[in-house]
Scaffold this motif. Structure first.
Motif, PDB file in Angstrom:
ATOM      1  N   ASP A 161       0.947  -1.149   0.061  1.00 48.30           N
ATOM      2  CA  ASP A 161       0.061  -0.344   0.123  1.00 48.30           C
ATOM      3  C   ASP A 161       0.770   1.169   0.113  1.00 48.30           C
ATOM      4  O   ASP A 161       1.497   1.472   0.934  1.00 48.30           O
ATOM      5  N   LEU A 162       0.972   1.942  -1.061  1.00 49.56           N
ATOM      6  CA  LEU A 162       1.865   3.077  -1.267  1.00 49.56           C
ATOM      7  C   LEU A 162       1.337   4.542  -0.977  1.00 49.56           C
ATOM      8  O   LEU A 162       1.817   5.492  -1.594  1.00 49.56           O
ATOM      9  N   GLU A 163      -0.052   4.540  -0.316  1.00 52.48           N
ATOM     10  CA  GLU A 163      -0.356   5.768  -0.195  1.00 52.48           C
ATOM     11  C   GLU A 163       0.457   6.595   0.727  1.00 52.48           C
ATOM     12  O   GLU A 163       1.061   6.444   1.788  1.00 52.48           O
ATOM     13  N   GLY A 164       0.743   8.019   0.360  1.00 51.97           N
ATOM     14  CA  GLY A 164       1.646   8.750   1.014  1.00 51.97           C
ATOM     15  C   GLY A 164       2.823   8.574   0.886  1.00 51.97           C
ATOM     16  O   GLY A 164       3.894   9.433   1.144  1.00 51.97           O
ATOM     17  N   LEU A 165       3.418   7.855  -0.343  1.00 47.40           N
ATOM     18  CA  LEU A 165       4.690   7.684  -0.646  1.00 47.40           C
ATOM     19  C   LEU A 165       5.264   8.677  -1.400  1.00 47.40           C
ATOM     20  O   LEU A 165       4.526   9.187  -2.436  1.00 47.40           O
ATOM     21  N   LYS A 166       6.243   9.224  -1.022  1.00 49.55           N
ATOM     22  CA  LYS A 166       7.020  10.487  -1.712  1.00 49.55           C
ATOM     23  C   LYS A 166       7.873   9.731  -2.798  1.00 49.55           C
ATOM     24  O   LYS A 166       8.704   8.925  -2.309  1.00 49.55           O
ATOM     25  N   VAL A 167       7.681  10.245  -4.023  1.00 47.51           N
ATOM     26  CA  VAL A 167       8.555   9.492  -4.923  1.00 47.51           C
ATOM     27  C   VAL A 167       9.904  10.133  -5.382  1.00 47.51           C
ATOM     28  O   VAL A 167      10.575   9.539  -5.815  1.00 47.51           O
ATOM     29  N   ASP A 168      10.088  11.144  -4.568  1.00 49.39           N
ATOM     30  CA  ASP A 168      11.404  11.950  -4.656  1.00 49.39           C
ATOM     31  C   ASP A 168      11.798  12.529  -3.397  1.00 49.39           C
ATOM     32  O   ASP A 168      10.838  12.962  -2.598  1.00 49.39           O
ATOM     33  N   LYS A 169      13.156  12.544  -3.027  1.00 46.37           N
ATOM     34  CA  LYS A 169      13.673  13.134  -1.848  1.00 46.37           C
ATOM     35  C   LYS A 169      14.768  13.881  -2.332  1.00 46.37           C
ATOM     36  O   LYS A 169      15.870  13.240  -2.850  1.00 46.37           O
ATOM     37  N   ASP A 170      14.851  14.933  -1.818  1.00 43.75           N
ATOM     38  CA  ASP A 170      16.066  16.096  -2.102  1.00 43.75           C
ATOM     39  C   ASP A 170      16.406  15.869  -3.777  1.00 43.75           C
ATOM     40  O   ASP A 170      17.822  15.691  -4.118  1.00 43.75           O
ATOM     41  N   CYS A 171      15.347  15.940  -4.524  1.00 42.45           N
ATOM     42  CA  CYS A 171      15.261  15.901  -5.790  1.00 42.45           C
ATOM     43  C   CYS A 171      15.928  14.767  -6.482  1.00 42.45           C
ATOM     44  O   CYS A 171      16.307  14.765  -7.583  1.00 42.45           O
ATOM     45  N   ASN A 205      -3.058   2.317  -4.042  1.00 40.11           N
ATOM     46  CA  ASN A 205      -2.844   3.504  -4.012  1.00 40.11           C
ATOM     47  C   ASN A 205      -1.337   3.930  -4.563  1.00 40.11           C
ATOM     48  O   ASN A 205      -0.288   4.473  -3.824  1.00 40.11           O
ATOM     49  N   VAL A 206      -0.893   3.837  -5.829  1.00 37.40           N
ATOM     50  CA  VAL A 206       0.205   3.971  -6.460  1.00 37.40           C
ATOM     51  C   VAL A 206       0.335   5.295  -6.795  1.00 37.40           C
ATOM     52  O   VAL A 206      -0.619   5.830  -7.349  1.00 37.40           O
ATOM     53  N   PRO A 207       1.262   6.103  -6.367  1.00 42.05           N
ATOM     54  CA  PRO A 207       1.292   7.356  -6.658  1.00 42.05           C
ATOM     55  C   PRO A 207       1.959   7.606  -7.840  1.00 42.05           C
ATOM     56  O   PRO A 207       2.728   6.930  -8.822  1.00 42.05           O
ATOM     57  N   LEU A 208       1.631   8.768  -8.479  1.00 38.02           N
ATOM     58  CA  LEU A 208       2.192   9.173  -9.895  1.00 38.02           C
ATOM     59  C   LEU A 208       3.803   9.370  -9.923  1.00 38.02           C
ATOM     60  O   LEU A 208       4.159   9.689  -8.932  1.00 38.02           O
ATOM     61  N   GLY A 209       4.072   8.691 -10.854  1.00 36.10           N
ATOM     62  CA  GLY A 209       5.738   8.926 -11.264  1.00 36.10           C
ATOM     63  C   GLY A 209       6.637   8.085 -10.356  1.00 36.10           C
ATOM     64  O   GLY A 209       7.796   8.308 -10.247  1.00 36.10           O
ATOM     65  N   ILE A 210       5.955   6.789  -9.644  1.00 37.82           N
ATOM     66  CA  ILE A 210       6.735   6.019  -8.977  1.00 37.82           C
ATOM     67  C   ILE A 210       7.754   5.186  -9.821  1.00 37.82           C
ATOM     68  O   ILE A 210       7.741   5.101 -10.973  1.00 37.82           O
ATOM     69  N   GLN A 211       8.816   4.907  -8.942  1.00 44.04           N
ATOM     70  CA  GLN A 211       9.916   4.133  -9.679  1.00 44.04           C
ATOM     71  C   GLN A 211      10.084   2.967  -8.580  1.00 44.04           C
ATOM     72  O   GLN A 211      10.020   3.170  -7.678  1.00 44.04           O
ATOM     73  N   GLY A 212      10.399   1.890  -9.506  1.00 42.84           N
ATOM     74  CA  GLY A 212      10.811   0.626  -8.428  1.00 42.84           C
ATOM     75  C   GLY A 212      10.263  -0.805  -9.213  1.00 42.84           C
ATOM     76  O   GLY A 212       9.829  -0.638 -10.124  1.00 42.84           O
ATOM     77  N   PHE A 213      10.582  -1.617  -8.506  1.00 43.86           N
ATOM     78  CA  PHE A 213      10.253  -3.174  -8.778  1.00 43.86           C
ATOM     79  C   PHE A 213      10.685  -3.601 -10.269  1.00 43.86           C
ATOM     80  O   PHE A 213      10.001  -4.304 -10.745  1.00 43.86           O
ATOM     81  N   GLN A 214      11.776  -2.708 -10.732  1.00 43.62           N
ATOM     82  CA  GLN A 214      12.371  -3.064 -12.088  1.00 43.62           C
ATOM     83  C   GLN A 214      13.004  -4.134 -12.309  1.00 43.62           C
ATOM     84  O   GLN A 214      13.384  -4.751 -13.539  1.00 43.62           O
ATOM     85  N   LYS A 215      13.380  -5.004 -11.046  1.00 41.38           N
ATOM     86  CA  LYS A 215      14.086  -6.198 -11.132  1.00 41.38           C
ATOM     87  C   LYS A 215      13.165  -7.543 -11.010  1.00 41.38           C
ATOM     88  O   LYS A 215      13.682  -8.583 -11.077  1.00 41.38           O
ATOM     89  N   LEU A 216      11.940  -7.238 -10.676  1.00 43.45           N
ATOM     90  CA  LEU A 216      11.064  -8.437 -10.533  1.00 43.45           C
ATOM     91  C   LEU A 216      10.950  -9.394 -11.697  1.00 43.45           C
ATOM     92  O   LEU A 216      10.373  -8.906 -12.947  1.00 43.45           O
ATOM     93  N   THR A 217      11.172 -10.559 -11.708  1.00 35.58           N
ATOM     94  CA  THR A 217      11.242 -11.439 -12.753  1.00 35.58           C
ATOM     95  C   THR A 217      10.181 -12.551 -12.442  1.00 35.58           C
ATOM     96  O   THR A 217      10.157 -13.116 -13.747  1.00 35.58           O
ATOM     97  N   SER A 218       9.765 -12.529 -11.466  1.00 35.67           N
ATOM     98  CA  SER A 218       9.021 -13.843 -11.278  1.00 35.67           C
ATOM     99  C   SER A 218       7.799 -13.449 -10.265  1.00 35.67           C
ATOM    100  O   SER A 218       8.220 -12.871  -9.116  1.00 35.67           O
TER     101      SER A 218
END
Length: 1416
Positions: A948-958, A984-997
């Protein structure tokens, strides 16, 4: 009087009647419980069936017959399972939507309940039947495949690629059963054979591929054992002939098998081994590798492939890869070219020389070139002098004498032997090969470092047995033995030896190795004044007696290693070995070893896997002993008191696999003298506390009560592995991590033992099982918080509530700072991983910053990783904030189950009471474990959201924050309340890019898997598997972030498996662009609503747009409301109407309470009412694989579809993009097509462009229960299927012909089925012929045809056929032991004879099924 006589009868009738009435009423009342019982029993039946299959598979691997009652039981289960699945998925699911399973139609309710009860009783009977023969708790694992030792880049060279293709093509051909790859040593024969094996397995050329090493000294038993291991066969016979018979039977049972015999020096007797050859098994192919063409010719090899040296260009490219970038410098380049030439194009020389000179200076390169040019190589048969020179150069170029000695020690072991590195350590220490070494640990570290460098130089190779072993290439070993001979090494490995080597040889030897099954005569009193190392290895089955004076002339011996010996006692002359430092027994049986007490300088004593009942008291004399290894001495019963404590210099003690009855600590208070007098007294572990040099301990104890309470180890830095549980690690790992495994004890038992508390602080691996009174793992077991722990596994401890409870301590030190793996299971009261009211990232996140693997299994009360941090979602019962994204049923069901616990309150629900959503990771906790790679959640019934990603800040210190950027595997199983994986996925999120299975199963409230904002991040995803999730409708659901255009999802997915998803509609409800270029496997079972792969929006011939309120069904419970009547319409008997209708919310709504209606324009591509489609011309043909998707499936290898009712076309070829005269190759890697239960399927292939290429690798075509098909393929498609081998068509009601008549636009050419070897035609009531035209006349490979229940079949093809290999037509199932075969000399005549008079052959099982169906 008459009434009194009749009264009992009436009462009995009344009782029976009441009982019957009660039973019938019970059906009405107990619908839900009957369905639940059916589900539970069906799951048990499925588990039992899978368990039986494991036994069947194991029996088949062992060539055993399956009991008839088991075969019958399996057939019964397989026959009823599809019907049961359909009943549960379609009938029940469709009808229990009415008012949560309460239906006002008594007739329907009664029928469903009665059927459920009846089916449950049927399952009960099957489970009772199975109890008689399903007894094993475990089964042997399937055999492992063939490993690869090839050097990266070699097989990509053009000459090797070309040869590999030629060998594979020959293996595909019918005529050659035995072929060979021949060439000199080091040329790459084994590498080529392994690559061929891999490709043959990947391309499904053979059902089984096995590879064994024959070597120069043929050992038939060893060869038989290797083949058996690869087949998963247990050889129970003792004699070689008996074992050969077992192997022969097993190989004959395999339809197609490739046997690779590597490194054949002399002709091998295949019959003696048990390998079918010649014409005994046409599909048993044999591939040899050998240095000798003569040996291959003697074995009647039909084709020999000579493998040649690399071309100058290929050799230079490989040399550059090995030597590195330094050779590109102008001054060094010409020298490097000359060095490469000196390697003669031999891969083994190129890689060893190149790696030895990697990044060396120009001066060193010049010196190396001179050495190579001046080398005088020895003449070794089958070995090119250049290979010898290259390997010898690499040896001479080793940095120091220690590395050279270590390399030469490896030559003492047999060819292709997995050499334990620990043996090199012990031999080297015994011979004093290592300078400035004081301890065993220092010697071990140095040897492992040397081995690593030797592997980098390719003088040694990795072993498939693990990191504790190493291997030596046979060519490298030949050179090593040749070099070692100059230093006094004598190595003989033969199956049988008459006697010891000649006296002159032994007199000058410094090291002797004799490896043989049998040595008939030992030398008594042989003089070997220079001998320092003696290694004797025999077959334990042949009892060997060493002569009394064997060691008399070996006074300088420092290392003695004996394998497989069976001796009553050691020879008397062993007492002369006063310089002996290493004495090793492996797999020996020795009754009396008391003589070793005389070996006062002994430092290493090992009895690995040996039969010895007691340690002699004389061992107290071994005051210099540093290492004692008793690993797997299972017969050891007695260790005399004070023996261990007398070994004052003991550094390492290994006792895993030893079940000694240690003296319990409670007996320590007993009078010591009385204890000494007690016969058979055993040692206690307190003796270990006095050993000040002890630095390594591996020991297995029955329970912690044998451990001292107050005496810690004198050496606080001791390495330990103490097992008081059922776990076992690698016994022969001597570079182990500190491990502690405790089970079945109380927390108080642990707390009162100072020794345990000392070890807990330093543990790197901790496993706990069934620990009572333990609530907070971190601080109750170690107040410092396990600063060294890397692996934590806890199971079966009912009292555990938290892994870490920070609320109990004011300023706790951050626990688990380097924890990498956490596994928790069967913890019924666990609530959170981390518990704290006010945690912050600096304290809590630091605890799990290194976590890589997290496995959570059966944690019913788990509500989150940490619930005391981050925003808490409050869900008011009046409105779900996600209603704009999800449909009515989801809102209704979600709200319904959340209100279950609340409706216990009386009166209206108070507005102020929120409902908390249980999420595993919140927006804050998800950042605590940035290195997490593996996450498994199983049976955590309280969790509703994973991320649950509600409230997640997608960037920190630019800077953009990547969420779980290392996560590779996600497994979610049995989360009964799970509604979202991502929420609750926020706009501009990055991550999970290595998920293979990702694997999701048994999550019955989950409606979709990925929101699109997550899906587009998964660029590395390779495998998607979803099964038994009742509510799943789509894989991908749009979450409103972007428009559905130009989005390419999952470009690397290679495997898609969807099973038992009753509500699955499509991959995605929007027209997203999917790229499937990497997919290899599509496996779909029981997805009755699935129409197509990709989006469920197509381009219809004529579509109709309607406005539909997605959330139009009000959640009203008042019986009189319109919403109630609308929801229950499905329960009222009526004529079905599937026409289009505009749906809107007709029930009363109150904005202050509920607002469900969200209008959305939906394009319906296909109305399901045939009347509507005819009148309004709204019909749409559903293509499972539309043409635009087909064009992307360049690597698809296998399609398996089972119970997918909606598609009418499988391959839509009409709109393929063919520009001009270009012929489009499509699905050219597809080898398997398996279609079952596609009732609406009309075309497998829908006509495409006139000239297409594709389907050129299809080998297996199987079609079941596709009742819309009238034919299988057209002539234009059939011509593409050039390698088709098997055709199976069963239970298809409308099939009239397999190969259809050519259309008007098709050219009339002969269709050639050159590769088809098997045809099965069964229960095809309308099949008239295979082909109505005379255009399929040649069947050169056809070996078997099975035809059953085809009453309309009159001929195969209306012309004479050429079927040279066909010997008959079977009209009983191929799997029955006694099959009925008929032959009239020609196929058409045989077909006509069998079905003359329209005789239908039925099995007894089928007749029983029909009888049961009639009774119902």
């Amino acid at each position: 009087m008459e009434m009194e006589f009749i009264k009992p009868i009436i009462e009995k009738i009344e009782a029976n009647l009441l009982e019957r009435i009660g039973q019938q009423i019970g059906y009405l009342i107990h619908l839900n419980s009957n369905i639940r019982n059916l589900k539970d029993q069906f799951q048990k039946l499925d588990e039992k069936r899978r368990g039986v299959q494991l036994g069947i598979d194991e029996a088949n691997r062992n060539g055993e017959l399956i009991a008839p009652e088991i075969e019958s039981w399996v057939r019964k289960v397989d026959n009823i399972s599809p019907g049961l699945q359909r009943f549960l998925e379609e009938d029940i699911k469709a009808n229990t939507m009415c008012l949560d399973g309460w239906c006002p139609n008594p007739k329907s309710r009664y029928s469903w309940s009665r059927n459920a009860k009846k089916k449950t009783l049927e399952i009960d009977g099957l489970l009772r039947d199975a109890a008689a023969f399903v007894t094993k708790a475990s089964y042997s694992r399937p055999p492992l495949g063939i490993g690869s030792l090839s050097i990266e880049g070699i097989m990509d060279l053009e000459s090797r690629t070309k040869m590999r293709k030629e060998v594979l093509e020959t293996l595909r051909a019918e005529k050659d059963n035995m072929i060979a790859i021949c060439g000199m040593g080091g040329i790459g024969k084994t590498t080529m054979a392994k690559e061929v094996a891999k490709r043959a397995k990947d391309d499904k050329l053979f059902d089984e591929v096995v590879m064994v090493v024959v070597s120069q000294n043929q050992d038939l038993r060893k060869i038989q054992g290797q083949i058996a291991d690869m087949l998963g066969l247990e050889l129970k016979k003792e004699s070689e002939a008996g074992r050969a018979g077992q192997l022969y039977s097993r190989l004959m049972d395999i339809k197609s098998v490739l046997v690779i015999l590597d490194d054949v020096w002399d002709a091998l007797d295949l019959e003696a081994v048990g390998i079918p050859y010649g014409g005994q098994h046409n599909r048993c192919k044999i591939l040899l590798t050998s240095r000798s063409e003569e040996a291959c010719t003697q074995m009647k090899t039909q084709k020999i492939f000579p493998i040649k040296v690399l071309s100058e260009e290929e050799a230079w490219n490989l040399f550059k890869e090995m030597a590195g970038n330094c050779i590109d410098t102008p001054g060094l380049h010409p020298i490097a070219k000359e060095v490469a030439k000196e390697c003669g194009g031999l891969p083994v020389a190129i890689v060893t020389v190149g790696r030895a000179l990697e990044n060396k200076s120009e001066f060193e390169w010049s010196a190396a070139l001179q050495l190579l040019k001046n080398a005088i190589p020895k003449n070794i048969p089958g070995l090119d002098p250049k290979a010898y020179s290259g390997i010898e150069f690499s040896y001479n170029y080793l940095k120091n004498d220690e590395a050279k000695s270590c390399f030469l020690l490896c030559s003492l072991f047999p060819e292709d032997f997995d050499i334990p590195i620990e043996f090199l350590v012990r031999y080297g220490v015994g011979q004093r090969l290592f300078a400035k070494i004081d301890t065993m640990a220092e010697a071990r570290n140095r040897v492992h470092a040397m081995v690593k460098n030797l592997k980098r130089s390719f003088l040694l190779l990795d072993s498939e047995e693990g990191e504790q072993f190493v291997k030596m290439h046979d060519v490298v070993r030949d050179v090593a033995i040749s070099i070692a001979e100059n230093q006094g090494f004598l190595v003989q490995c033969k199956e049988k030896m008459e006697e010891w080597p000649e006296k002159d040889s032994c007199e000058h030897s410094t090291a002797i190795t004799l490896v043989t099954k049998e040595l008939k005569r030992h030398s008594d009193g042989l003089e070997c004044p220079k001998l320092e190392l003696l290694q004797l290895a025999f077959d334990r089955g042949n009892s060997q007696t060493l002569p009394p004076n064997l060691f008399k002339g070996m006074k300088g011996l420092k290392v003695l290693s004996l394998f497989g010996m069976s001796l009553p006692s050691l020879p008397q002359s062993i007492n002369v070995l006063q310089n002996l430092r290493t004495l090793q027994f492996v797999d020996c049986e020795i009754t009396d070893v008391s003589a070793i007490g005389e070996l006062r300088k002994l430092e290493i004593l090992s009895f690995i896997d040996s039969k010895i009942k007691e340690l002699p008291g004389e061992m107290r004399n071994l005051s210099c002993l540093k290492l004692l290894d008793l690993t797997d001495c299972r017969d050891l019963e007695l260790i005399p008191p004070d023996l261990l404590s007398s070994l004052s210099h003991l550094e390492e003690l290994y006792m895993l696999g030893v079940d000694v009855e240690w003296k319990p600590m409670e007996e320590e208070e007993v009078d010591e003298e009385a204890e000494e007098e007690k016969k058979g007294a055993n040692a206690s572990l307190t003796e270990l506390m006095s050993l000040s040099y002890l630095v390594a301990l591996k020991i297995e104890i029955p329970n912690i009560k044998v451990l001292p309470k107050d005496l810690p180890f004198k050496n606080e830095t001791i390495k330990f592995q103490i097992l008081a549980s059922r776990y076992r690690d690698d016994d022969l790992n001597y570079l182990f991590e500190n491990s502690l495994e405790l089970a079945s004890c109380d927390l108080s038992d642990i707390a009162e033992r100072q020794m345990l508390l000392q070890l807990l602080k330093r543990s790197e691996i901790l496993r706990l099982g069934e620990i009572k009174d333990l609530k907070n793992i971190a601080y109750e077991l170690d107040k410092e918080g396990f600063q060294c722990l890397k692996v934590l596994e806890v199971g079966g401890s009912e009292d555990v509530e938290y892994v870490m409870d920070a609320t109990s301590y004011l300023t706790p030190r951050a626990a688990f700072p380097i924890l990498e793996s956490l596994a928790l299971g069967e913890l019924t009261n666990l609530k959170e991983i981390y518990h704290s009211q006010f945690p912050d990232r600096s304290s809590s996140g630091a605890c799990f910053g290194n976590l890589k693997s997290l496995r959570l299994i059966t944690l019913p009360r788990l509500i989150g990783f940490c619930t005391g941090v981050g925003p808490v979602e409050l869900v008011q019962p009046s409105l779900n904030q996600e209603v704009g994204r999800i449909g009515t049923d989801e809102v209704t069901n979600l709200e319904k189950h959340k209100m279950t616990d609340i409706q216990q309150h009386t009166g209206p629900f108070p507005e102020s009471i929120p409902i908390i959503s249980h999420k595993f990771f919140s927006s804050n906790t998800i950042l605590w474990s940035p290195n997490l790679e593996y996450l498994e959640l199983t049976k955590a019934d309280s969790l509703e959201v994973v991320f649950d990603l509600e409230g997640l800040k997608v960037d920190k210190d630019c800077q953009r924050i990547a969420v779980l950027a290392q996560l590779k595997t996600l497994e979610v199983d049995g989360l009964s309340k799970l509604t979202y994986v991502w929420k609750n996925v926020p706009l501009g999120i990055q991550g999970f890019q290595k998920l293979t299975s990702i694997e999701v199963s048994y999550c019955h409230r989950l409606r979709y898997l990925f929101p699109t904002s997550i899906a587009k991040l998964l660029v590395e995803l390779q495998s998607i598997e979803i099964y038994v999730c009742d509510a799943i409708e789509n894989i991908v659901q749009r979450d409103g972030e972007e428009e559905a255009t130009d989005i390419i999802l999952f470009p690397r997915v290679s495997s898609l498996k969807l099973r038992y998803l009753p509500n699955m509609i499509s991959f995605c409800i929007k027209t997203y662009s999917f790229e499937w270029s990497s997919i290899k496997e599509i496996y779909l079972i029981n997805c009755p609503k699935l129409k197509t792969i990709g989006s469920n929006i197509q381009s219809p011939r004529k579509s109709k747009k309607i406005n539909r309120g997605l959330d139009s069904i009000p959640n009203e419970h008042e019986l009189g409301s319109p919403g109630f009547h609308w929801r229950c319409l499905g329960c009222v008997p009526r004529r079905k109407n599937y026409g289009l209708m505009a749906v809107s919310d007709q029930g009363p709504t109150n904005k202050s309470q509920r607002s469900y209606s969200v209008k959305k324009e939906v394009t319906l591509s296909k109305p399901t009412d045939p009347k509507v489609s005819n009148s309004d011309n709204l019909s749409e043909i559903w293509s499972f694989l539309p043409s635009h998707i087909i064009e992307c499936l360049k690597n698809l290898e296998s399609i398996q579809l089972n119970n997918i009712p909606s598609p009418e076309i499988l391959f839509q070829l009409e709109e393929l993009n063919v520009e001009g005269s270009h012929m489009a190759p499509i699905l050219d890697q597809l080898w398997r097509l398996d279609l079952r239960g596609l009732p609406k399927l009309v075309h497998i292939w829908k006509k495409g462009p006139e000239r297409i290429l594709g389907f050129g690798n299809l080998r297996l075509l199987e079609v079941w229960e596709c009742n819309g098909l009238t034919y299988l393929f057209s002539p234009s498609i059939a011509k593409l299927l050039v390698v088709l081998e098997k055709i199976k068509v069963q239970h298809c009601e409308k099939i009239e012909e397999i190969l259809a008549r050519a259309g008007e636009e098709e050219e009339e050419k002969d269709v050639l089925f050159f590769k088809v070897n098997s045809i099965v035609l069964r229960n095809l009531p309308n099949l008239k012929c295979f082909c109505p035209e005379t255009n399929a006349l040649e069947w050169p490979s056809l070996e078997e045809i099975m035809v059953m229940e085809c009453p309309s079949l009159s001929t195969f093809i209306p012309s004479n056929l050429n079927t040279p290999k066909l010997e008959g037509v079977y009209y009983a199932p191929l799997w029955e032991e006694e099959r009925t075969r008929h032959w009239e000399g020609e196929l058409n005549a045989t077909i006509e004879h069998i079905f003359k008079g329209k005789v239908i052959h039925k099995t007894q099982q089928e007749e029983q099924i029909e009888t049961v169906e009639e009774d119902m």
